[in-house]
Design an enzyme around this catalytic site. Structure first.
Site, PDB file in Angstrom:
ATOM      1  N   HIS A  68      -8.934   4.249   1.605  1.00 40.62           N
ATOM      2  CA  HIS A  68      -8.361   2.881   1.181  1.00 40.62           C
ATOM      3  C   HIS A  68      -7.281   2.666   2.107  1.00 40.62           C
ATOM      4  CE1 HIS A  68      -6.763   5.932  -1.535  1.00 40.62           C
ATOM      5  NE2 HIS A  68      -5.829   5.017  -1.667  1.00 40.62           N
ATOM      6  N   HIS A  92      -3.753   0.521   1.464  1.00 40.98           N
ATOM      7  CA  HIS A  92      -2.776  -0.169   0.480  1.00 40.98           C
ATOM      8  C   HIS A  92      -2.245  -1.251   1.148  1.00 40.98           C
ATOM      9  CE1 HIS A  92      -2.071   3.169  -2.462  1.00 40.98           C
ATOM     10  NE2 HIS A  92      -2.929   3.937  -1.498  1.00 40.98           N
TER      11      HIS A  92
HETATM   12  P1  AMP Z   1      -3.653   7.250  -3.167  1.00 48.30           P
HETATM   13  O1  AMP Z   1      -2.579   7.667  -3.916  1.00 48.30           O
HETATM   14  O2  AMP Z   1      -3.095   6.442  -1.744  1.00 48.30           O
HETATM   15  O3  AMP Z   1      -4.908   7.917  -3.199  1.00 48.30           O
HETATM   16  O4  AMP Z   1      -3.819   5.629  -3.793  1.00 48.30           O
HETATM   17  C1  AMP Z   1      -4.601   5.538  -4.989  1.00 48.30           C
HETATM   18  C2  AMP Z   1      -4.241   4.130  -5.720  1.00 48.30           C
HETATM   19  O5  AMP Z   1      -5.311   4.062  -6.494  1.00 48.30           O
HETATM   20  C3  AMP Z   1      -3.217   4.359  -6.672  1.00 48.30           C
HETATM   21  O6  AMP Z   1      -2.069   3.572  -6.282  1.00 48.30           O
HETATM   22  C4  AMP Z   1      -3.621   3.965  -7.840  1.00 48.30           C
HETATM   23  O7  AMP Z   1      -2.751   3.339  -8.724  1.00 48.30           O
HETATM   24  C5  AMP Z   1      -4.953   3.253  -7.598  1.00 48.30           C
HETATM   25  N1  AMP Z   1      -5.754   3.229  -8.546  1.00 48.30           N
HETATM   26  C6  AMP Z   1      -6.420   4.416  -9.357  1.00 48.30           C
HETATM   27  N2  AMP Z   1      -7.228   4.007 -10.002  1.00 48.30           N
HETATM   28  C7  AMP Z   1      -7.519   2.775 -10.214  1.00 48.30           C
HETATM   29  C8  AMP Z   1      -8.294   1.811 -10.686  1.00 48.30           C
HETATM   30  N3  AMP Z   1      -9.192   2.154 -11.773  1.00 48.30           N
HETATM   31  N4  AMP Z   1      -8.225   0.360 -10.535  1.00 48.30           N
HETATM   32  C9  AMP Z   1      -7.275   0.024  -9.347  1.00 48.30           C
HETATM   33  N5  AMP Z   1      -6.465   0.857  -8.709  1.00 48.30           N
HETATM   34  C10 AMP Z   1      -6.511   2.013  -9.107  1.00 48.30           C
END
Ligand code: AMP
Ligand code: ZN
Length: 137
Positions: free
Chosen positions: A98, A100
């Site tokens: 993903h 951000h």
């Molecule tokens: P990373 O730490 O770069 O892998 O980012 C993962 C992101 O996904 C984090 O910022 C979380 O807050 C977000 N996240 C985890 N679960 C969900 C969810 N169910 N809906 C939306 N965002 C999520």
């Protein structure tokens, strides 16, 4: 395989969806750095940036630019970051690739303030040579 982002793609889990097409979906991060913090992901599961096939990466990047533009124009932040964390050491917590998109405001709580290093004599070239030897086009 247990993946919250696959669950969102398949609508088994709820998300505040901003946009989706055949290959890509974008939704709001549930724990935003700033309000409007968005994620853009491929619908197919790939664990990180390096695993992405080029055609799907092209589409993810194209949509990331469009969502960035929408975040910027609608929320009028002072700036924004587009970042991808790869590996636990880099802060990755969901192992489904993903981007951000983080709206940024002057003096907000988010910070990239590492202790910066200096290259010792000649080592900058050494690092460049090591990396160049692994560039595969
Ligand atoms: P990373 O730490 O770069 O892998 O980012 C993962 C992101 O996904 C984090 O910022 C979380 O807050 C977000 N996240 C985890 N679960 C969900 C969810 N169910 N809906 C939306 N965002 C999520
Ligand atoms: Zn997944």
């Amino acid at each position: 395989m247990n993946c919250i982002f696959c669950d969102i793609v398949e609508k088994r889990a709820k998300a505040e969806i901003l946009y989706e097409n055949d290959l890509v979906i974008s939704f709001l991060d549930i724990r935003p750095v700033n309000y409007g913090h968005a994620l853009v992901i491929p619908k197919n599961h790939y664990k990180d940036f390096l695993s992405m096939p080029k055609s799907e990466l092209d589409e993810v990047i194209k949509i990331t630019q469009k969502i960035s533009s929408a975040v910027y124009n609608s929320l009028k932040p002072d700036g924004f970051n587009v970042i991808t964390n790869n590996g636990t050491a880099a802060g990755q917590s969901v192992f489904h690739f993903h981007f951000h998109i983080i709206p940024r405001f002057t003096n907000d709580s988010f910070s990239f303030r590492p202790q910066l290093k200096n290259y010792e004599n000649g080592t900058m070239k050494e690092y460049a040579e090591k990396i160049k030897s692994e560039i595969k086009l």
